[in-house]
Design an enzyme around this catalytic site. Structure first.
Site, PDB file in Angstrom:
ATOM      1  CD  GLN A 231       1.823  -8.884   6.124  1.00 16.77           C
ATOM      2  OE1 GLN A 231       0.552  -8.706   6.019  1.00 16.77           O
ATOM      3  NE2 GLN A 231       2.908  -9.225   5.342  1.00 16.77           N
TER       4      GLN A 231
ATOM      5  CB  SER B 223       2.827  -4.350   4.100  1.00 12.43           C
ATOM      6  OG  SER B 223       1.627  -4.444   4.737  1.00 12.43           O
ATOM      7  CG  LEU B 224      -1.409  -5.713  -0.629  1.00 11.10           C
ATOM      8  CD1 LEU B 224      -2.629  -6.569  -0.362  1.00 11.10           C
ATOM      9  CD2 LEU B 224      -1.927  -4.621  -1.518  1.00 11.10           C
TER      10      LEU B 224
ATOM     11  CD  GLN C 226      -3.087   0.466   2.313  1.00  8.00           C
ATOM     12  OE1 GLN C 226      -3.216  -0.443   2.801  1.00  8.00           O
ATOM     13  NE2 GLN C 226      -4.134   1.672   2.348  1.00  8.00           N
TER      14      GLN C 226
ATOM     15  NE  ARG D  55      -2.672  -7.849   5.052  1.00  9.23           N
ATOM     16  CZ  ARG D  55      -2.266  -6.920   4.635  1.00  9.23           C
ATOM     17  NH1 ARG D  55      -2.496  -6.076   3.759  1.00  9.23           N
ATOM     18  NH2 ARG D  55      -0.917  -6.577   5.284  1.00  9.23           N
TER      19      ARG D  55
ATOM     20  CG  HIS E  20       2.246  -3.764   9.650  1.00 10.25           C
ATOM     21  ND1 HIS E  20       2.155  -5.191   9.252  1.00 10.25           N
ATOM     22  CD2 HIS E  20       2.107  -3.042   8.434  1.00 10.25           C
ATOM     23  CE1 HIS E  20       1.917  -5.199   7.955  1.00 10.25           C
ATOM     24  NE2 HIS E  20       1.564  -3.763   7.331  1.00 10.25           N
TER      25      HIS E  20
END
Length: 316
Positions: A240, A88-89, A10, A113, A192
């Site tokens: 995560q 991340s993503l 992102q 998510r 996170h």
């Protein structure tokens, strides 16, 4: 030489993304729109209401565009990677590329998510630039700031923090007093971090509805900075949400296996810039060129050593 493919997360979205690949995969694109229940192509192309920057839309959009670019690599018969990493993503695209799940499963996962993360609120995230994690810890302790978590270790001197609005504002003030640069991120919640615990529990329950293969080739996990362990997809992906993105450790793992690892980023350059900073920090500086006096002294020492060596040989 080993190769690694990196997938951004992102923040890498932009209006017009996917224009070069949607037309090549019309069936898959229509299937994606059916699952998402909105026109993804129009969203990416026009973004008329600014929805592309909203988490629930950003995550499926990036996942899909990254996936189509990955399929393009396969179609062109580009060299397969020895390792995959995603920020991340982006880790979902890494897992897709490594055969952990199919495109539809990954799309449904990032859709869920994104919805869970979008539903979270009450805080934010900030990138702290030009300082180390240990220095940041000292600042927080000295100013008595609590409730802040490190959400990402992007490089040795780019740290992301997350927390509620109040403590995060105190962090900004502390950094301003010390003339340390920072950049608040355009997110709706402290991702996170510990504040995503309820989302983690719900997401883990959702993950257990699916079956996953082990990555082949390896995928380096954000949570550990090490390759995925066998049978650990559910626990790793759910963790995560509450654990920091250990990008620095992930890249260092790559370099520990092969310092010359060749990296390619899908759809951008931001991760490659981080890799180069981490690589530079891990490489010792070249020795400085000795001055004339040093070379003179070196020659004298060499001559003395040779004379001593000759004398010793004669005695023996």
């Amino acid at each position: 030489m080993r190769s690694a493919i990196l997938f951004p997360g992102q923040g890498a979205q932009f209006r017009g993304m996917g224009a070069d690949v949607f037309g090549r995969y019309p069936g898959l694109t229509r299937f994606t729109c059916d699952i998402l229940e909105y026109d993804l192509v129009a969203l990416c192309r026009d973004d008329p209401d600014g929805l592309l920057s909203q988490t629930r839309y950003t995550q499926p959009a990036l996942y899909t565009v990254n996936a189509l670019h990955t399929f393009e690599r396969t179609r062109r018969e580009d060299r397969p990677a020895d390792c995959y990493l995603g920020h991340s993503l982006g880790e979902y695209n890494a897992l897709l590329a490594a055969g952990v799940f199919d495109f539809e499963t990954g799309l449904r996962l990032v859709k869920k998510r994104g919805e869970l993360m979008a539903a979270a609120s009450g805080g934010g995230m900030t990138a702290v630039l030009g300082t180390t994690a240990s220095r940041l810890d000292e600042i927080l302790a000295r100013d008595g700031i609590e409730g802040i978590d490190v959400a990402g270790y992007n490089t040795d001197e780019q740290i992301v923090v997350a927390g509620p609005a109040g403590p995060l504002g105190a962090v900004h003030a502390a950094l301003e007093r010390r003339k340390i640069r920072f950049a608040p991120l355009r997110v709706s919640a402290p991702f996170h971090s510990r504040y995503m615990a309820s989302a983690r529990a719900e997401f883990e329950e959702y993950l257990r509805k699916f079956t996953f293969a082990d990555p082949e080739p390896e995928v380096v996990a954000n949570v550990t900075g090490r390759p995925y362990e066998k049978g650990a997809v559910v626990s790793t992906l759910s963790a995560q949400l509450v654990e920091p993105v250990r990008w620095t450790d992930s890249v260092r793992h790559l370099l520990s296996v092969d310092p010359g690892t060749e990296c390619e980023e899908v759809g951008g350059k931001s991760l490659l810039r981080m890799v180069e900073k981490i690589r530079a920090a891990a490489t010792p500086p070249a020795p400085s060129t000795p001055g004339p006096e040093a070379w003179t002294e070196h020659r004298r020492s060499s001559s003395s050593s040779k004379s001593a060596s000759s004398s010793s040989s004669a005695v023996r």
